[in-house]
Scaffold this motif. Structure first.
Motif, PDB file in Angstrom:
ATOM      1  N   GLN A   1       8.280-107.217  97.195  1.00 18.76           N
ATOM      2  CA  GLN A   1       7.657-107.897  96.054  1.00 18.76           C
ATOM      3  C   GLN A   1       6.578-108.874  96.530  1.00 18.76           C
ATOM      4  N   LYS A   2       6.800-109.527  97.666  1.00 19.33           N
ATOM      5  CA  LYS A   2       5.838-110.505  98.174  1.00 19.33           C
ATOM      6  C   LYS A   2       4.527-109.832  98.588  1.00 19.33           C
TER       7      LYS A   2
ATOM      8  N   LYS B   1       2.370-109.622  95.647  1.00 22.62           N
ATOM      9  CA  LYS B   1       1.903-110.933  95.202  1.00 22.62           C
ATOM     10  C   LYS B   1       0.777-111.461  96.073  1.00 22.62           C
ATOM     11  N   ASP B   2       0.845-111.208  97.381  1.00 28.99           N
ATOM     12  CA  ASP B   2      -0.155-111.747  98.314  1.00 28.99           C
ATOM     13  C   ASP B   2      -0.440-110.702  99.380  1.00 28.99           C
TER      14      ASP B   2
END
Length: 542
Positions: free
Chosen positions: A412-413, A416-417
């Motif tokens: 998921q991270k 996001k980035d």
């Protein structure tokens, strides 16, 4: 509030004894005898804090003409003590709107021992025709023993706070490699630059510039001799300590005692006092370190929300007395009067980090979740640290289900980035390898080979090719290896690729091609220890 008269002689300026009170009244005084000034022009002060306009006309201090000497302009300002490290300059605002800035280094509100009531001239000049450059300093760094995963740094840069130097990574001063492993650059310091100089190095790794890390994010310090036109600052990387140190026992480099003697009581209001406390911690002198830090904080009441001193101090306690003793120390700090929510959130994160370092992942997660749940909006930095540390705590857990939770969070991270994608993919790959998820491990390596810098992609491709070769999938391994662009990667990556090619050729039965390649490698890598293993199943470093 105390009142301090700041007067000027030649180019230097200083203040009297510093105290821990909230504000200091500063009196600016400048002589325009040799400046391009005419009646109707304004003389103002601009600087690096809001009270001085943040280098703009919004909030600048306008000075008034001194009645007894029409060349002198003066002004008074009350400045918070935690902003006395600000820099500033005088400038003349002409009637037509033209701005004439001082042709010299920035002045500092703090830095010199009081030299008495004297006067500074505009641009630091007391004689018309005085040149603007007084001295040059040549910095050198011997990085011949510095290795990162076996690779040399691809470049070295210098950062600092005087003259043309800056601590902005985008404004780094790139050094030149004057001989193998030795880097050098010369910095010109304008007339009037104050003697104490902070500096730090950065190095280029896989297309990214990385800061030199000194515990507590401190900097190197040098005390310059400003009447010497040519000076040398020679540093070297010490592999035994992993630190950058002076090449000789120079009293003027990283010597807090001589800087303290130079600055007097104003030393305690500077970041040098913080650096001294961190050095004492690093030397395992805990009792003296806490005294130094307390004296520093008595003057500097600004709350940054991050307190690296307490983190490093707690780590020393943990090593000496155990994690619970370190937690008790942090909780005692939390109970002190005046602790802000911002600082408190960071203390909560520190407790989680201490448990994580001791292998108590489940216990660590309690603190990370607490920061994320109870301090939302108070400090994004502590929250970001906690969120990332929470995922790490799962990825390195011994429980299979926890590791899979970590993999899911790390995935998921990435979305996001994307700038951290390669790092998280590497963590995910390691987790799959620990779980013996061979298919997912290979798929993650392939994603890594399509992500990040050319060097990062190539390293992942080599890992993938090794796995394919071990499984005797030699055609796939050969295809993976040959996707590596030799023009964009480091010599170490190319070396790993070349030796792995021998393994793949021999494994696929192409003995003649393997023999020809070995002959080329013996010439190309003459003296390399890996040549002795060419007859074996060479896999290169893991």
């Amino acid at each position: 509030m105390k009142k301090i008269l700041v007067c000027f002689a030649i180019s230097w300026f200083s203040i009297g004894t510093f105290s821990a009170q909230a504000q200091t009244e500063i009196n600016f005084s400048v002589n325009l005898k040799y400046a391009d000034y005419q009646q109707g022009d304004k003389i103002v002060v601009r600087g690096s804090i809001p009270l001085l306009g943040n280098w703009t006309e919004d909030g600048q201090l306008v000075l008034s003409q001194f009645s007894k000497n029409e060349s002198i302009f003066e002004g008074t300002l009350e400045i918070p003590d935690n902003e006395l490290e600000a820099q500033y300059k005088f400038l003349i605002l002409k009637g037509d709107g033209t701005e004439i800035w001082e042709d010299r280094a920035n002045r500092s509100l703090l830095g010199l021992v009081n030299s008495g009531p004297e006067t500074v001239y505009f641009s630091g000049r007391n004689d018309p025709g005085l040149t603007s450059t007084l001295t040059q300093v040549t910095f050198s760094l011997d990085a011949s023993d510095m290795k990162f995963n076996g690779d040399d740094p691809e470049g070295i840069a210098l950062m600092g706070n005087r003259g043309e130097l800056s601590f902005g990574l985008n404004e780094r001063k790139v050094m030149q490699e004057v001989r193998p492993g030795v880097w050098s650059t010369t910095v010109m310091l304008p007339y009037g630059t104050i003697r104490d100089l902070e500096f730090k190095f950065a190095w280029l790794l896989e297309d990214k510039w990385e800061w030199e890390y000194i515990p507590g994010h401190a900097n190197h310090i040098a005390l310059l001799e400003m009447d010497v036109p040519d000076q040398q600052i020679s540093m070297k990387y010490d592999p035994a300590s992993g630190k950058i140190i002076p090449t000789e026992d120079l009293k003027s480099i990283d010597n807090y005692t001589v800087v303290q003697e130079h600055l007097g009581e104003t030393f305690w209001a500077t970041n040098y006092a913080y650096g001294l406390a961190m050095k004492e911690l690093n030397d395992n002198n805990l009792d003296q370190a806490i005294k130094t830090y307390q004296k520093y904080k008595a003057v500097n009441t600004y709350d940054s929300g991050i307190d690296d001193f307490h983190f490093h101090y707690a780590k020393h306690i943990s090593q000496r007395d155990g994690t619970e003793a370190a937690i008790e120390f942090i909780e005692a700090k939390q109970n002190e009067e005046g602790i802000t929510d911002s600082r408190n959130s960071y203390f909560e994160y520190l407790k989680g980090e201490l448990w994580l370092n001791s292998g108590k992942n489940s216990k660590a997660r309690e603190y990370f979740r607490n920061v994320m749940a109870n301090y939302e909006g108070e400090t994004t930095l502590a929250g970001t640290y906690s969120e990332e540390a929470l995922t790490i705590s799962y990825l390195y857990d011994s429980d299979e289900d926890s590791i899979r939770v970590g993999i899911q969070q790390a995935q998921q991270k990435i979305y996001k980035d994307s700038t951290k994608a390669y790092g998280w993919l590497n963590q995910i790959a390691n987790a799959h390898k620990r779980l013996n998820d061979h298919f997912d491990y290979e798929q993650t390596l392939w994603r890594m080979s399509q992500t990040g810098t050319p060097n990062e992609r190539s390293k992942a491709a080599i890992k993938l090719a090794r796995k394919q070769a071990k499984e005797r999938r030699y055609e796939e391994a050969w295809s993976t290896i040959n996707d590596i662009d030799s023009l964009q990667v480091s010599p170490k990556v190319l070396e790993n690729r070349d030796f792995l090619k021998v393994v793949v050729l021999e494994g696929s039965g192409k003995k003649e091609q393997a023999s020809q390649l070995k002959t080329k490698l013996k010439e190309k890598y003459k003296g390399n220890e890996r040549l002795k293993t060419l007859h074996e199943d060479e896999e290169g470093p893991k």
